[in-house]
Design a protein around this motif. Sequence first.
Motif, short mmCIF file in Angstrom:
data_model
loop_
_atom_site.label_atom_id
_atom_site.label_comp_id
_atom_site.label_asym_id
_atom_site.label_seq_id
_atom_site.Cartn_x
_atom_site.Cartn_y
_atom_site.Cartn_z
N GLN A 63 1.33 -7.70 -6.38
CA GLN A 63 2.45 -8.63 -6.51
C GLN A 63 2.29 -9.76 -5.51
OE1 GLN A 63 5.06 -8.45 -8.76
NE2 GLN A 63 4.00 -6.71 -9.70
N LYS A 64 2.58 -10.99 -5.94
CA LYS A 64 2.56 -12.11 -5.01
C LYS A 64 3.75 -12.01 -4.09
CE LYS A 64 0.05 -15.43 -7.89
NZ LYS A 64 0.08 -16.78 -8.51
N VAL A 65 3.52 -12.27 -2.80
CA VAL A 65 4.60 -12.20 -1.82
C VAL A 65 4.49 -13.37 -0.85
CG1 VAL A 65 4.83 -9.69 -1.93
CG2 VAL A 65 3.27 -10.71 -0.28
N SER A 66 5.61 -13.70 -0.26
CA SER A 66 5.66 -14.69 0.82
C SER A 66 6.71 -14.20 1.79
CB SER A 66 6.03 -16.07 0.27
OG SER A 66 6.17 -17.00 1.33
N ILE A 67 6.28 -13.80 2.99
CA ILE A 67 7.19 -13.20 3.95
C ILE A 67 7.12 -13.92 5.28
CG2 ILE A 67 7.14 -10.91 2.91
CD1 ILE A 67 5.13 -10.10 5.10
N GLU A 68 8.23 -13.86 6.01
CA GLU A 68 8.23 -14.35 7.38
C GLU A 68 7.39 -13.40 8.22
OE1 GLU A 68 11.38 -15.55 10.94
OE2 GLU A 68 12.09 -15.10 8.91
N SER A 121 -1.72 -4.18 12.29
CA SER A 121 -1.06 -2.88 12.11
C SER A 121 0.45 -3.05 12.19
CB SER A 121 -1.51 -1.91 13.21
OG SER A 121 -0.75 -0.72 13.16
N ARG A 122 1.14 -2.53 11.18
CA ARG A 122 2.59 -2.50 11.17
C ARG A 122 3.06 -1.07 10.91
NH1 ARG A 122 2.94 -7.36 13.47
NH2 ARG A 122 3.78 -9.05 12.19
N ASP A 123 4.20 -0.73 11.51
CA ASP A 123 4.76 0.61 11.34
C ASP A 123 5.71 0.65 10.15
OD1 ASP A 123 3.61 1.97 13.61
OD2 ASP A 123 4.89 0.73 14.87
N TYR A 190 10.62 0.73 22.33
CA TYR A 190 9.94 0.08 21.20
C TYR A 190 10.63 0.35 19.86
CZ TYR A 190 6.17 -1.01 24.41
OH TYR A 190 5.44 -1.51 25.47
N GLY A 191 11.76 1.02 19.91
CA GLY A 191 12.46 1.34 18.66
C GLY A 191 12.80 0.12 17.83
N GLU A 192 13.26 -0.94 18.49
CA GLU A 192 13.65 -2.16 17.78
C GLU A 192 12.44 -2.81 17.10
OE1 GLU A 192 15.68 -6.53 18.72
OE2 GLU A 192 15.97 -4.84 20.12
N LYS A 193 11.28 -2.74 17.76
CA LYS A 193 10.09 -3.35 17.17
C LYS A 193 9.61 -2.56 15.95
CE LYS A 193 8.47 -5.84 21.22
NZ LYS A 193 7.34 -6.13 22.14
N VAL A 194 9.75 -1.25 16.00
CA VAL A 194 9.41 -0.44 14.82
C VAL A 194 10.31 -0.82 13.65
CG1 VAL A 194 9.39 1.91 13.86
CG2 VAL A 194 8.44 1.48 16.14
N GLU A 195 11.60 -0.94 13.92
CA GLU A 195 12.54 -1.31 12.86
C GLU A 195 12.25 -2.71 12.33
OE1 GLU A 195 14.49 0.83 11.43
OE2 GLU A 195 13.63 2.26 12.85
N ARG A 196 11.77 -3.61 13.19
CA ARG A 196 11.40 -4.95 12.75
C ARG A 196 10.22 -4.90 11.78
NH1 ARG A 196 9.88 -8.62 17.57
NH2 ARG A 196 11.98 -7.96 18.19
N ASP A 197 9.27 -4.02 12.07
CA ASP A 197 8.14 -3.84 11.15
C ASP A 197 8.62 -3.33 9.80
OD1 ASP A 197 6.44 -4.60 13.17
OD2 ASP A 197 5.32 -2.72 13.24
N VAL A 198 9.51 -2.36 9.83
CA VAL A 198 10.04 -1.78 8.59
C VAL A 198 10.75 -2.86 7.77
CG1 VAL A 198 11.70 -0.14 7.62
CG2 VAL A 198 10.22 0.55 9.52
N ARG A 202 9.80 -4.13 4.02
CA ARG A 202 10.74 -4.12 2.90
C ARG A 202 10.88 -5.50 2.28
NH1 ARG A 202 15.18 -0.21 5.86
NH2 ARG A 202 14.21 1.78 5.26
N ALA A 203 10.83 -6.53 3.12
CA ALA A 203 10.89 -7.90 2.59
C ALA A 203 9.70 -8.19 1.70
CB ALA A 203 10.95 -8.90 3.74
N ALA A 204 8.58 -7.50 1.96
CA ALA A 204 7.38 -7.67 1.13
C ALA A 204 7.37 -6.73 -0.07
CB ALA A 204 6.13 -7.42 1.97
N GLY A 205 8.43 -5.92 -0.21
CA GLY A 205 8.51 -4.99 -1.33
C GLY A 205 7.85 -3.66 -1.08
N VAL A 206 7.54 -3.36 0.19
CA VAL A 206 6.90 -2.09 0.51
C VAL A 206 7.93 -0.96 0.41
CG1 VAL A 206 5.81 -0.75 2.36
CG2 VAL A 206 5.18 -3.16 2.00
N SER A 207 7.54 0.13 -0.24
CA SER A 207 8.40 1.30 -0.33
C SER A 207 7.64 2.59 -0.01
CB SER A 207 9.02 1.41 -1.72
OG SER A 207 8.02 1.49 -2.72
N GLY A 208 6.32 2.53 0.04
CA GLY A 208 5.51 3.70 0.35
C GLY A 208 4.29 3.29 1.14
#
Length: 248
Positions: A63-68, A121-123, A190-198, A202-208
């Motif tokens: 899927q084409k995506v454009s994310i911040e 790498s993103r969490d 680092y909890g906030e940074k993990v949540e930022r990755d998530v 999700r903004a890119a449509g990731v679910s798995g």
Amino acid sequence: MSLGARSIGALAAAMLLAAGGVAAEGITEQQADDILNELRAIRRVLERQQEPEQPQARPPADQKVSIEFAPGGYSLGRADAPVVMVEYADYQCPFCRQYHQTTFEQIKRNYVDTGRVRYVSRDFPLAFHEHARGAALAARCAGEQGRFWELRHAMIANANQVKAENIFAYAGDLGLDMDRFRGCLESGRYGEKVERDVAEGRAAGVSGTPSFVLGRLNGDRLEGIRIVGAMPYQAFASRLEEAIEQSR
């Protein structure tokens, strides 16, 4: 198909008539009912065998995506590489383990180490993996001592054994200052940074996991495609070559 629908019907009818004939020859009514029920069950099995097979599930199409795209985090390769490949991973995910055992090193050797791709790498810890979020925090704490990629590799390679005591053992094997490492984990900083990755995933449509975004940076946005799953090396290579060609 071994039998057509009409053939099944004719066979079942003949079997039922035969059972009726047996009943007339002196067996009990209960015995006749048992025979009829068994024959009906056989007929149902035969009919199910004639149903068309369902198509096998296929991986979702790209899927084409454009994310911040937030700066920072951990990456390999040249910062100015023409193509960026982001992996959203879960340290307990067996498919992430499969990808790293079969594909990652080839991508690193042929694209990252040659300066053509920056690998990020993103969490993306999944809620049903009990230790995945803690592992994501542990990798970042190892990063404070210059051992992010080493601990990341150890945990993904042992995805089926990721739990607190094993993570501490891996960290110790890497020669980390364990008091400092433990203090970092207990702080949860680092909890906030993990949540930022998530949130980015999700903004890119990731679910798995593993999932990937592969593309080019345009200012503070990453524009490209989302790829899902632990696909073989050649599947990634073809997409990487196309993205590199488009960047010229």
